[in-house]
Design an enzyme around this catalytic site. Structure first.
Site, PDB file in Angstrom:
ATOM      1  N   SER A   1       4.932   1.141   9.842  1.00 55.59           N
ATOM      2  CA  SER A   1       5.468   1.671   8.346  1.00 55.59           C
ATOM      3  C   SER A   1       5.648   1.096   6.981  1.00 55.59           C
ATOM      4  CB  SER A   1       6.086   3.246   8.386  1.00 55.59           C
ATOM      5  OG  SER A   1       6.839   2.476   8.994  1.00 55.59           O
TER       6      SER A   1
ATOM      7  N   LYS B   1       8.007   2.668  15.258  1.00 53.54           N
ATOM      8  CA  LYS B   1       8.778   2.715  16.390  1.00 53.54           C
ATOM      9  C   LYS B   1      10.450   3.379  16.086  1.00 53.54           C
ATOM     10  CE  LYS B   1       9.431  -2.227  16.988  1.00 53.54           C
ATOM     11  NZ  LYS B   1       9.412  -2.945  18.157  1.00 53.54           N
TER      12      LYS B   1
ATOM     13  N   GLY C   1      11.344 -12.010  -3.871  1.00 51.92           N
ATOM     14  CA  GLY C   1      10.005 -11.514  -4.132  1.00 51.92           C
ATOM     15  C   GLY C   1       8.699 -11.387  -3.759  1.00 51.92           C
TER      16      GLY C   1
ATOM     17  N   GLU D   1      10.459 -20.907  -6.071  1.00 53.05           N
ATOM     18  CA  GLU D   1      11.292 -20.381  -5.080  1.00 53.05           C
ATOM     19  C   GLU D   1      10.139 -22.030  -4.765  1.00 53.05           C
ATOM     20  OE1 GLU D   1      10.588 -17.183  -2.724  1.00 53.05           O
ATOM     21  OE2 GLU D   1      11.591 -15.748  -3.776  1.00 53.05           O
TER      22      GLU D   1
ATOM     23  N   HIS E   1      13.524 -20.799   8.298  1.00 49.87           N
ATOM     24  CA  HIS E   1      13.863 -20.477   6.693  1.00 49.87           C
ATOM     25  C   HIS E   1      15.259 -21.173   6.248  1.00 49.87           C
ATOM     26  CE1 HIS E   1      15.621 -19.071   2.428  1.00 49.87           C
ATOM     27  NE2 HIS E   1      13.936 -18.576   2.240  1.00 49.87           N
TER      28      HIS E   1
ATOM     29  N   ARG F   1       9.403 -24.876   1.966  1.00 48.77           N
ATOM     30  CA  ARG F   1      10.253 -24.924   3.376  1.00 48.77           C
ATOM     31  C   ARG F   1      10.259 -25.151   4.302  1.00 48.77           C
ATOM     32  NH1 ARG F   1      10.433 -18.273   3.361  1.00 48.77           N
ATOM     33  NH2 ARG F   1      11.156 -18.193   1.170  1.00 48.77           N
TER      34      ARG F   1
ATOM     35  N   HIS G   1      12.217 -16.990  10.729  1.00 53.48           N
ATOM     36  CA  HIS G   1      11.613 -16.191   9.488  1.00 53.48           C
ATOM     37  C   HIS G   1      10.575 -15.403   9.456  1.00 53.48           C
ATOM     38  CE1 HIS G   1      12.879 -14.169   5.439  1.00 53.48           C
ATOM     39  NE2 HIS G   1      11.877 -15.029   5.062  1.00 53.48           N
TER      40      HIS G   1
ATOM     41  N   ARG H   1       3.257 -21.295   5.199  1.00 58.32           N
ATOM     42  CA  ARG H   1       3.905 -20.342   4.034  1.00 58.32           C
ATOM     43  C   ARG H   1       4.317 -20.560   3.143  1.00 58.32           C
ATOM     44  NH1 ARG H   1       6.815 -15.453   2.451  1.00 58.32           N
ATOM     45  NH2 ARG H   1       8.241 -15.935   4.575  1.00 58.32           N
TER      46      ARG H   1
ATOM     47  N   SER I   1       4.055 -13.272   1.281  1.00 61.87           N
ATOM     48  CA  SER I   1       3.249 -12.461   2.596  1.00 61.87           C
ATOM     49  C   SER I   1       3.406 -11.522   1.704  1.00 61.87           C
ATOM     50  CB  SER I   1       4.845 -12.457   3.023  1.00 61.87           C
ATOM     51  OG  SER I   1       4.695 -11.162   3.970  1.00 61.87           O
TER      52      SER I   1
HETATM   53  P1  FAD Z   1       6.424  -5.255   8.888  1.00 65.89           P
HETATM   54  O1  FAD Z   1       7.629  -4.973   6.871  1.00 65.89           O
HETATM   55  O2  FAD Z   1       7.791  -5.736   9.255  1.00 65.89           O
HETATM   56  O3  FAD Z   1       6.437  -2.912   9.118  1.00 65.89           O
HETATM   57  C1  FAD Z   1       6.253  -3.559  10.474  1.00 65.89           C
HETATM   58  C2  FAD Z   1       6.424  -2.208  11.088  1.00 65.89           C
HETATM   59  O4  FAD Z   1       5.591  -1.779  12.349  1.00 65.89           O
HETATM   60  C3  FAD Z   1       7.948  -1.240  11.860  1.00 65.89           C
HETATM   61  O5  FAD Z   1       7.485  -0.074  10.382  1.00 65.89           O
HETATM   62  C4  FAD Z   1       7.658  -1.069  12.944  1.00 65.89           C
HETATM   63  O6  FAD Z   1       8.760  -0.045  13.375  1.00 65.89           O
HETATM   64  C5  FAD Z   1       6.231  -0.566  13.395  1.00 65.89           C
HETATM   65  N1  FAD Z   1       6.240  -1.120  14.701  1.00 65.89           N
HETATM   66  C6  FAD Z   1       6.737  -2.538  14.832  1.00 65.89           C
HETATM   67  N2  FAD Z   1       6.411  -2.383  16.654  1.00 65.89           N
HETATM   68  C7  FAD Z   1       6.036  -0.966  16.042  1.00 65.89           C
HETATM   69  C8  FAD Z   1       5.050  -0.512  17.956  1.00 65.89           C
HETATM   70  N3  FAD Z   1       4.790  -0.642  19.027  1.00 65.89           N
HETATM   71  N4  FAD Z   1       4.866   0.997  17.787  1.00 65.89           N
HETATM   72  C9  FAD Z   1       5.451   1.420  16.680  1.00 65.89           C
HETATM   73  N5  FAD Z   1       5.560   1.047  15.340  1.00 65.89           N
HETATM   74  C10 FAD Z   1       5.610  -0.562  15.276  1.00 65.89           C
HETATM   75  N6  FAD Z   1       8.530 -11.890   2.219  1.00 65.89           N
HETATM   76  C11 FAD Z   1       7.525 -12.292   0.780  1.00 65.89           C
HETATM   77  O7  FAD Z   1       6.886 -12.691   0.304  1.00 65.89           O
HETATM   78  N7  FAD Z   1       8.927 -12.246  -0.418  1.00 65.89           N
HETATM   79  C12 FAD Z   1      10.635 -11.856   0.219  1.00 65.89           C
HETATM   80  O8  FAD Z   1      11.225 -12.473  -0.857  1.00 65.89           O
HETATM   81  C13 FAD Z   1      10.508 -12.127   1.128  1.00 65.89           C
HETATM   82  N8  FAD Z   1      11.935 -12.185   1.393  1.00 65.89           N
HETATM   83  C14 FAD Z   1      11.555 -11.842   2.978  1.00 65.89           C
HETATM   84  C15 FAD Z   1      13.809 -11.570   3.309  1.00 65.89           C
HETATM   85  C16 FAD Z   1      13.554 -11.509   4.684  1.00 65.89           C
HETATM   86  C17 FAD Z   1      15.411 -11.440   5.263  1.00 65.89           C
HETATM   87  C18 FAD Z   1      12.808 -11.167   6.055  1.00 65.89           C
HETATM   88  C19 FAD Z   1      12.752 -11.171   7.661  1.00 65.89           C
HETATM   89  C20 FAD Z   1      11.383 -11.373   6.157  1.00 65.89           C
HETATM   90  C21 FAD Z   1      11.732 -11.376   4.214  1.00 65.89           C
HETATM   91  N9  FAD Z   1      10.026 -11.588   3.597  1.00 65.89           N
HETATM   92  C22 FAD Z   1       9.208 -12.296   2.252  1.00 65.89           C
HETATM   93  C23 FAD Z   1       8.516 -11.308   4.276  1.00 65.89           C
HETATM   94  C24 FAD Z   1       8.185 -10.218   4.890  1.00 65.89           C
HETATM   95  O9  FAD Z   1       9.296  -9.460   4.531  1.00 65.89           O
HETATM   96  C25 FAD Z   1       7.164  -9.828   6.064  1.00 65.89           C
HETATM   97  O10 FAD Z   1       6.200 -10.828   6.770  1.00 65.89           O
HETATM   98  C26 FAD Z   1       6.690  -8.130   5.318  1.00 65.89           C
HETATM   99  O11 FAD Z   1       7.200  -7.486   4.982  1.00 65.89           O
HETATM  100  C27 FAD Z   1       5.752  -8.170   6.637  1.00 65.89           C
HETATM  101  O12 FAD Z   1       5.562  -6.349   6.304  1.00 65.89           O
HETATM  102  P2  FAD Z   1       4.920  -6.207   7.632  1.00 65.89           P
HETATM  103  O13 FAD Z   1       3.527  -4.349   6.868  1.00 65.89           O
HETATM  104  O14 FAD Z   1       3.507  -6.484   8.244  1.00 65.89           O
HETATM  105  O15 FAD Z   1       5.563  -5.830   8.725  1.00 65.89           O
HETATM  106  C1  SIN Z   2      13.361 -16.246   0.190  1.00 66.25           C
HETATM  107  O1  SIN Z   2      13.841 -14.575  -0.257  1.00 66.25           O
HETATM  108  O2  SIN Z   2      13.728 -16.735   0.259  1.00 66.25           O
HETATM  109  C2  SIN Z   2      12.350 -15.188   1.401  1.00 66.25           C
HETATM  110  C3  SIN Z   2      10.998 -15.562   0.913  1.00 66.25           C
HETATM  111  C4  SIN Z   2      10.475 -15.046   1.264  1.00 66.25           C
HETATM  112  O3  SIN Z   2      10.817 -15.120   2.646  1.00 66.25           O
HETATM  113  O4  SIN Z   2       8.843 -15.595   0.900  1.00 66.25           O
END
Ligand code: FAD
Ligand code: SIN
Length: 534
Positions: free
Chosen positions: A11, A36, A50, A117, A245, A293, A354, A389, A394
């Site tokens: 989600s 989960k 962002g 960035e 990171h 990075r 990261h 990346r 992302s």
């Molecule tokens: P997630 O948002 O991680 O969602 C995963 C979902 O899967 C969760 O709901 C979890 O509960 C569920 N899940 C996992 N395993 C299971 C299971 N076995 N059963 C049921 N549910 C499960 N990217 C950018 O582009 N810009 C940014 O500024 C940026 N900043 C970041 C800062 C931080 C601190 C971090 C950690 C990451 C950052 N990123 C950034 C990377 C980006 O946030 C992530 O790559 C992106 O949000 C991932 O989205 P997603 O939907 O793939 O997974």
């Molecule tokens: C950050 O804000 O430095 C994270 C950005 C990213 O992971 O893309």
């Protein structure tokens, strides 16, 4: 047994955007989203910097964003995918703005306040203070709530994808017609394992940062989706490219996850220095603190090794206090909470795991190598990131691929039927895993192994040592798994060991230094570029 036309596991931005898109296009389809923990807990929620997208066409252009993405990706990006994501990106970002996402504007409120960035040649990052992910997650949860055909099931832990394997066939990785019929899922409240049948399944389970000792990823980031797809014999690609990171906050008290100091702080004027206050990035790259990075993380790692210091520093003391606090309120407060005043002290920083650039290999429509199985978000390898990346690409990738998955399935789902004859989950273990300490200790060992031998700098001998140690952990964990009742902790450990193996094995296969994979044994990049597919 539960049934859904579309089963989405996750989600975060990938899962919820896919659900909303499909719900809008086909109100007649029943969509179930599993998560989960709770609906809002995800990597998405913690994103700071962002979303990168070309917004100001007077100064920026698609070709510049494409060029920056390819440059960061160090020769391994898929050109077509980069083109698609960069060109479709602004439309997808506009959609979430229309759904209610707020991004900061300039003082006159006429245009967006675009941040910069590392690796970006222009200001093109839309952000909401340093809480962009929180704002996006809030918007998506509220939007999904508007659709009666989306049901979000919290505290449902997906264990395994259902394929022909579960109806008695010998499924191999080279078999061309593997199909996914849904998933076995642990209902964490009833402790029952339920069968979820689906016409189409979408894995959107996010990253796997918890495989390393220091990570910015929340504790949910255990690579479950990638491990499930691998067990189901799906193709996994580019796992050696793990992004560290450069600037996580160094907190001597230790914390998991470690707190991120956004790259946007360097885009805002923060400068990397050593403990004497000497700038060191000039030695490594002409873009200095704003180099991509991989370069900055390796530079910090090297400076720490050479000096013996346990961290480097980010100097923001010369920046405008009011503007800094307005732009980075969370970072400012967090630093103050550990006794660092960014306006008076240099911020202590260390690199931390990261983002995993590799994952479930998908094509331009988000289709995995397994029929009826799609993947979206950080758990995928789309070809956008290549060997490294570009910052803030992302969230953009997840938005673009969610839309494409919707396009691919809205017609075809009507001709797909639920698979008959799927058996209930066969529980083999009967023992309660009373000794939780075994699981936590193994997870600790795993994170030590990965951090010591498969971190920022690698070598053949370190990778061999990692794989030998991982093999022992794997055997112990499999015995425990088969003897015990299923628990999320044990399953997560098992998935993390698979992730550790996939990273180490892919790293050992790549006999060159490229992007995020840096080995002391192979300096030169090979002319013949090979994808690492497992
Ligand atoms: P997630 O948002 O991680 O969602 C995963 C979902 O899967 C969760 O709901 C979890 O509960 C569920 N899940 C996992 N395993 C299971 C299971 N076995 N059963 C049921 N549910 C499960 N990217 C950018 O582009 N810009 C940014 O500024 C940026 N900043 C970041 C800062 C931080 C601190 C971090 C950690 C990451 C950052 N990123 C950034 C990377 C980006 O946030 C992530 O790559 C992106 O949000 C991932 O989205 P997603 O939907 O793939 O997974
Ligand atoms: C950050 O804000 O430095 C994270 C950005 C990213 O992971 O893309």
């Amino acid at each position: 047994m539960q049934k859904a036309d579309i089963l989405i596991i996750g989600s975060g931005i990938g899962g919820l955007t896919t659900a909303i898109k499909i719900a809008q296009a086909r109100p007649d389809l029943q969509i179930k989203v599993l998560t989960k923990t709770n609906e809002s807990e995800s990597n998405t929620r913690y994103a700071q910097g962002g979303v990168a997208a070309v917004w100001d066409f007077d100064t920026d252009s698609f070709s510049k964003h494409i060029e920056d993405t390819l440059d960061a990706g160090d020769g391994l990006c898929d050109d077509d995918i980069v083109n698609i994501v960069v060109k479709e990106g602004p439309l997808r970002v506009q959609e979430i703005i229309d759904w209610g996402a707020r991004f900061d504007k300039t003082a006159t409120e006429e245009s967006y306040d675009l941040g910069r960035e590392g690796g970006h040649s222009e200001n093109r990052i839309l952000h909401y203070k340093d809480l962009t992910g929180w704002e996006i997650q809030r918007t998506l949860v509220a939007k999904a709530d508007e659709f009666s055909n989306i049901e979000v099931l919290e505290h449902f832990f997906a264990l395994d994808l259902i394929t022909q394997h579960h109806i008695g066939y010998n499924v191999t990785r080279l078999m061309p017609n593997i199909e996914c019929y849904g998933a076995y899922v642990l209902n964490k409240e009833s402790h029952k394992i339920e069968t979820f049948l689906a016409k189409i399944t979408v894995v959107a389970t996010g990253g796997a940062g918890q495989v390393y000792r220091n990570t910015t990823n929340p504790v949910i980031a255990t690579g479950d989706g990638i491990a499930m797809a691998y067990r189901a014999k799906g193709w996994i690609q580019n796992m050696e490219f793990v992004q560290f990171h450069p600037t996580a906050l160094f907190n001597p008290a230790g914390e998991n996850p470690v707190f991120l100091v956004s790259e946007a702080v360097r885009g805002f004027g923060g400068i990397l220095k050593d403990h004497n206050g000497t700038e060191f990035m000039k030695k490594y790259d002409e873009r200095e603190s704003l180099a991509p990075r991989d370069i900055v993380a390796r530079a910090i790692d090297n400076e720490m090794k050479v000096s013996g210091d346990e961290c480097m520093f980010l100097d923001c003391r010369h920046l405008d206090k009011e503007k800094f606090i307005a732009h980075f309120p969370t970072i400012y407060d967090k630093c103050r909470s550990i006794g660092v005043d960014p306006m008076k002290d240099m911020i202590p920083v260390v690199p931390a795991c990261h983002y995993v650039c590799g994952g479930i290999r998908v094509d331009e429509m988000g289709r995995s190598s397994i029929g009826r199985l799609y993947a979206c978000g950080e758990c995928t390898c789309t070809g956008l990131h290549g060997a490294n990346r570009l910052a803030s690409n992302s969230l953009l990738e997840a938005l673009v691929f969610a839309h494409r998955i919707k396009d691919d399935i809205i017609e075809k789902v009507s001709s797909i039927h639920f698979k008959q004859g799927i058996p209930d989950w066969k529980a083999t273990g009967t023992m309660q895993p009373k000794e939780m300490v075994l699981i936590t200790q193994s997870q600790k060992e795993l994170r030590e192994i990965m951090s010591s031998y498969v971190g920022i700098v690698r070598s053949d001998i370190r990778l061999k040592r990692a794989m030998d140690r991982l093999w022992l952990l794997y055997q112990e964990t499999e015995s425990l798994y088969h003897a015990s009742h299923i628990s999320p902790h044990l399953c997560q450990l098992r998935n993390l060991i698979t992730i550790g193996y996939l990273i180490s094995r892919s790293a050992a296969m790549r006999r060159e230094s490229r992007g995020l994979h840096y080995t002391t044994d192979y300096g030169e990049k090979l002319a013949f570029i090979q994808p690492s597919i497992l």
